[in-house]
Design a protein around this motif. Structure first.
Motif, mmCIF file in Angstrom:
data_model
loop_
_atom_site.group_PDB
_atom_site.id
_atom_site.type_symbol
_atom_site.label_atom_id
_atom_site.label_comp_id
_atom_site.label_asym_id
_atom_site.label_seq_id
_atom_site.Cartn_x
_atom_site.Cartn_y
_atom_site.Cartn_z
ATOM 1 N N MET A 1 0.763 -1.321 0.104
ATOM 2 C CA MET A 1 0.132 0.032 0.045
ATOM 3 C C MET A 1 0.969 1.196 -0.049
ATOM 4 S SD MET A 1 -3.343 0.128 2.391
ATOM 5 C CE MET A 1 -4.249 -1.463 2.540
ATOM 6 N N VAL A 2 1.951 1.288 0.503
ATOM 7 C CA VAL A 2 2.794 2.440 0.764
ATOM 8 C C VAL A 2 4.178 2.166 0.169
ATOM 9 C CG1 VAL A 2 3.626 4.022 2.144
ATOM 10 C CG2 VAL A 2 1.592 2.804 2.861
ATOM 11 N N ILE A 3 4.561 2.647 -1.007
ATOM 12 C CA ILE A 3 5.581 2.097 -1.613
ATOM 13 C C ILE A 3 6.470 3.405 -2.329
ATOM 14 C CG2 ILE A 3 6.833 0.584 -3.422
ATOM 15 C CD1 ILE A 3 4.484 -1.221 -3.104
ATOM 16 N N LYS A 37 7.230 3.476 5.865
ATOM 17 C CA LYS A 37 7.574 1.920 5.808
ATOM 18 C C LYS A 37 8.638 1.724 6.708
ATOM 19 C CE LYS A 37 8.260 1.395 1.695
ATOM 20 N NZ LYS A 37 8.575 0.854 0.537
ATOM 21 N N PRO A 38 8.602 0.599 7.401
ATOM 22 C CA PRO A 38 7.701 -0.624 7.396
ATOM 23 C C PRO A 38 6.571 -0.216 8.437
ATOM 24 C CG PRO A 38 9.636 -1.282 8.813
ATOM 25 C CD PRO A 38 9.933 0.244 8.232
ATOM 26 N N ASN A 39 6.427 0.799 9.164
ATOM 27 C CA ASN A 39 5.297 1.277 9.800
ATOM 28 C C ASN A 39 3.825 1.382 9.158
ATOM 29 O OD1 ASN A 39 6.916 1.551 12.133
ATOM 30 N ND2 ASN A 39 7.505 3.413 11.660
ATOM 31 N N ASP A 65 12.083 -5.571 1.127
ATOM 32 C CA ASP A 65 11.850 -6.250 2.390
ATOM 33 C C ASP A 65 10.747 -5.226 3.293
ATOM 34 O OD1 ASP A 65 13.321 -8.378 1.730
ATOM 35 O OD2 ASP A 65 14.931 -7.515 2.703
ATOM 36 N N SER A 66 10.807 -4.093 3.274
ATOM 37 C CA SER A 66 10.102 -3.180 4.081
ATOM 38 C C SER A 66 8.743 -3.129 3.610
ATOM 39 C CB SER A 66 10.640 -1.715 4.111
ATOM 40 O OG SER A 66 10.740 -0.984 2.669
ATOM 41 N N GLY A 71 3.245 -4.803 5.297
ATOM 42 C CA GLY A 71 1.891 -5.464 5.168
ATOM 43 C C GLY A 71 1.903 -6.559 6.244
ATOM 44 N N ARG A 72 3.040 -6.994 6.735
ATOM 45 C CA ARG A 72 2.779 -7.971 8.056
ATOM 46 C C ARG A 72 2.203 -7.101 9.252
ATOM 47 N NH1 ARG A 72 1.168 -11.640 6.501
ATOM 48 N NH2 ARG A 72 2.293 -12.783 4.861
#
Length: 114
Positions: A1-3, A37-39, A65-66, A71-72
């Motif tokens: 979602m956030v890239i 990210k990764p938040n 990876d972030s 997403g996790r």
């Protein structure tokens, strides 16, 4: 979602096929922003502002990876979010890994047709 480098597509059961939402993170890492990210802060804010979207039916698509970690973390916060990785190597942390964006698009197309 956030890239930041590659805009993602967000699909859910409330969104007609073909529509999308793109979210970008822009603060510097030194800002320690919960939206970076990764938040999952930016995605959480978006979901809060759009209660018609069910997080458990949302998808995080990324190539780093972030992205997968974000997403996790989003899944842990909301109770659900599928994580798709676009990479030539399999990522055991992602729910599904596609070798390319074209392969991902074919997979989505097949799922929508089937």
């Amino acid at each position: 979602m956030v890239i930041p480098r590659w805009p993602p597509i967000v699909y859910n059961d409330e969104t007609p096929a073909g529509s999308d939402t793109t979210l970008w993170d822009s603060p510097l890492a030194s800002d320690n922003c919960p939206c970076r990210k990764p938040n999952p802060g930016m995605a959480l804010e978006y979901l809060e502002a759009h209660p018609e979207i069910r997080a458990s039916l949302s998808v995080m698509i990324g190539d780093t990876d972030s992205d997968v970690e974000m997403g996790r973390r989003l899944a842990a916060e909301t109770g659900g979010c599928a994580v798709f990785r676009i990479d030539h190597r399999n990522d055991p942390e992602a729910d599904v890994t596609f070798a390319s964006l074209a392969e991902f698009a074919r997979g989505v197309g097949s799922a929508l047709e089937g």
